[in-house]
Design an enzyme around this catalytic site. Sequence first.
Site, PDB file in Angstrom:
ATOM      1  N   HIS A  32      29.112   7.009 -18.557  1.00 56.06           N
ATOM      2  CA  HIS A  32      27.966   7.703 -19.163  1.00 56.06           C
ATOM      3  C   HIS A  32      26.802   7.564 -18.193  1.00 56.06           C
ATOM      4  O   HIS A  32      26.467   6.461 -17.759  1.00 56.06           O
ATOM      5  CB  HIS A  32      27.617   7.061 -20.508  1.00 56.06           C
ATOM      6  CG  HIS A  32      26.450   7.707 -21.191  1.00 56.06           C
ATOM      7  ND1 HIS A  32      26.602   8.601 -22.218  1.00 56.06           N
ATOM      8  CD2 HIS A  32      25.114   7.610 -20.979  1.00 56.06           C
ATOM      9  CE1 HIS A  32      25.411   9.022 -22.613  1.00 56.06           C
ATOM     10  NE2 HIS A  32      24.494   8.426 -21.872  1.00 56.06           N
TER      11      HIS A  32
ATOM     12  N   ASN B 164      30.339  11.682 -18.414  1.00 52.91           N
ATOM     13  CA  ASN B 164      29.860  11.823 -19.787  1.00 52.91           C
ATOM     14  C   ASN B 164      28.334  11.823 -19.794  1.00 52.91           C
ATOM     15  O   ASN B 164      27.706  11.027 -19.110  1.00 52.91           O
ATOM     16  CB  ASN B 164      30.414  10.664 -20.622  1.00 52.91           C
ATOM     17  CG  ASN B 164      29.808  10.538 -22.002  1.00 52.91           C
ATOM     18  OD1 ASN B 164      29.403   9.452 -22.399  1.00 52.91           O
ATOM     19  ND2 ASN B 164      29.719  11.620 -22.746  1.00 52.91           N
ATOM     20  N   GLY B 165      27.759  12.735 -20.578  1.00 51.62           N
ATOM     21  CA  GLY B 165      26.312  12.760 -20.742  1.00 51.62           C
ATOM     22  C   GLY B 165      25.732  14.157 -20.687  1.00 51.62           C
ATOM     23  O   GLY B 165      25.892  14.869 -19.682  1.00 51.62           O
TER      24      GLY B 165
ATOM     25  N   CYS C 249      28.356   0.559 -24.943  1.00 54.88           N
ATOM     26  CA  CYS C 249      27.474   0.642 -26.102  1.00 54.88           C
ATOM     27  C   CYS C 249      26.181  -0.127 -25.851  1.00 54.88           C
ATOM     28  O   CYS C 249      26.202  -1.313 -25.519  1.00 54.88           O
ATOM     29  CB  CYS C 249      28.167   0.091 -27.350  1.00 54.88           C
ATOM     30  SG  CYS C 249      27.124   0.172 -28.828  1.00 54.88           S
TER      31      CYS C 249
ATOM     32  N   PRO D 149      34.377   8.645 -28.218  1.00 52.86           N
ATOM     33  CA  PRO D 149      34.310   7.771 -29.399  1.00 52.86           C
ATOM     34  C   PRO D 149      32.847   7.607 -29.803  1.00 52.86           C
ATOM     35  O   PRO D 149      32.010   7.292 -28.961  1.00 52.86           O
ATOM     36  CB  PRO D 149      34.879   6.441 -28.894  1.00 52.86           C
ATOM     37  CG  PRO D 149      35.435   6.703 -27.529  1.00 52.86           C
ATOM     38  CD  PRO D 149      34.740   7.899 -27.008  1.00 52.86           C
ATOM     39  N   MET D 150      32.544   7.824 -31.080  1.00 52.22           N
ATOM     40  CA  MET D 150      31.165   7.677 -31.551  1.00 52.22           C
ATOM     41  C   MET D 150      31.163   6.950 -32.885  1.00 52.22           C
ATOM     42  O   MET D 150      31.747   7.441 -33.870  1.00 52.22           O
ATOM     43  CB  MET D 150      30.481   9.045 -31.677  1.00 52.22           C
ATOM     44  CG  MET D 150      30.113   9.651 -30.335  1.00 52.22           C
ATOM     45  SD  MET D 150      29.418  11.313 -30.482  1.00 52.22           S
ATOM     46  CE  MET D 150      30.915  12.277 -30.666  1.00 52.22           C
TER      47      MET D 150
ATOM     48  N   ARG E  33      27.652  13.643 -28.337  1.00 50.13           N
ATOM     49  CA  ARG E  33      26.827  14.022 -29.488  1.00 50.13           C
ATOM     50  C   ARG E  33      26.768  15.530 -29.741  1.00 50.13           C
ATOM     51  O   ARG E  33      26.642  15.957 -30.892  1.00 50.13           O
ATOM     52  CB  ARG E  33      25.413  13.462 -29.306  1.00 50.13           C
ATOM     53  CG  ARG E  33      25.320  11.951 -29.420  1.00 50.13           C
ATOM     54  CD  ARG E  33      23.939  11.447 -29.022  1.00 50.13           C
ATOM     55  NE  ARG E  33      23.660  11.648 -27.604  1.00 50.13           N
ATOM     56  CZ  ARG E  33      22.464  11.571 -27.050  1.00 50.13           C
ATOM     57  NH1 ARG E  33      21.409  11.329 -27.804  1.00 50.13           N
ATOM     58  NH2 ARG E  33      22.299  11.742 -25.749  1.00 50.13           N
TER      59      ARG E  33
END
Length: 346
Positions: free
Chosen positions: A190, A222-223, A119, A29-30, A247
């Site tokens: 993340h 994630n990352g 976030c 989700p971004m 991203r």
Amino acid sequence: MSSSDSRPWPPPPLRIGDLVVDPPILQAPMAGFTNAAFRQVVRDYGGAGLLATEMVNARGFVWLDENTAEHPDRLWGVAEEARPLAVQIWDNDPDTMAKVGLRLAEEYQVSVVDINFGCPVRQVTQKAHSGSYLLREPERMFKIISQLVKACAPTPVTAKIRLGCTRDNVNCNEVARVVEEAGAAALTVHGRTAQDMFTGNADWDRISEIKSHLRNIPLIGNGDLDSAEKVVAAFKNYNVDGVMIARACLGRPWLFAQAAAALRGDPIPPDPTMQQQRECMLNHYRLVVDRFGEEKGTVLMRKYACCYAQGKRGARHFRSHVAKVTTRDDFYRVVDEHFPINAQVD
């Protein structure tokens, strides 16, 4: 780094409650990016086992609902599009989160309700005391998760976190135990702290260590996953059950298909030709304009167009022009005249 000697290959499907995610590759989700148009482009290429919306402000959703306003643009397409699909929500109030989760599970029939505890943006953390701010309050996290799990059942609830709020307070192991004890069906981590924002490198060793603190639920890493090879390395070198691409996919929605092929042991498909990438971007533009109209859609598409050009020769020149477009004619003209014609990096 963990040994992969005893791990099955290729990685088995990921199980989130009763949901089977195959391949075990998730689209992150971004905010401002992963709307229905982008998800459709990703879905057309294939390879993502689970797609996700932008994060939705639960309090804002409730206000719109109580004032009979249109539901947030961030829920555009959710009711009609293919499944599986996750919706990510954020707030710090357990009752508000449960109320929204119930609506998502019953009315929208989403596949997964995900909670954003990661976030790092100031508007979410310092102003709203939500997102990664809550990593310092595991007890409140427990209340939020447990109430949401009860409200959403049998729809699985998941959580996404960072390693901690700061490098001096990395508490992801403790938080992971809280997430599982509260009833979450999966945990995504993340590999940076909130303090890091998006600088430096994700710490996959730290992510991998968390697995030993979980009893039954899967761990998703994630990352910095910006290639199919890195996705393969994440599964082979670290103790994770799934991966989430963020991203890197914004200008390369075909990355999921490349990663999925690599996990299967198939040859990795080459990047689309520059002409194909251009057509992908224009299709994306049409989807956005169909929903938001020419003026708003064109302005919204500027940031996506910059992503499609990123890393290519002439990208900076293209960005300087596309950042000013306001009409359909402007957009097509700038693409015709300035979109990079080859993928060679300056």
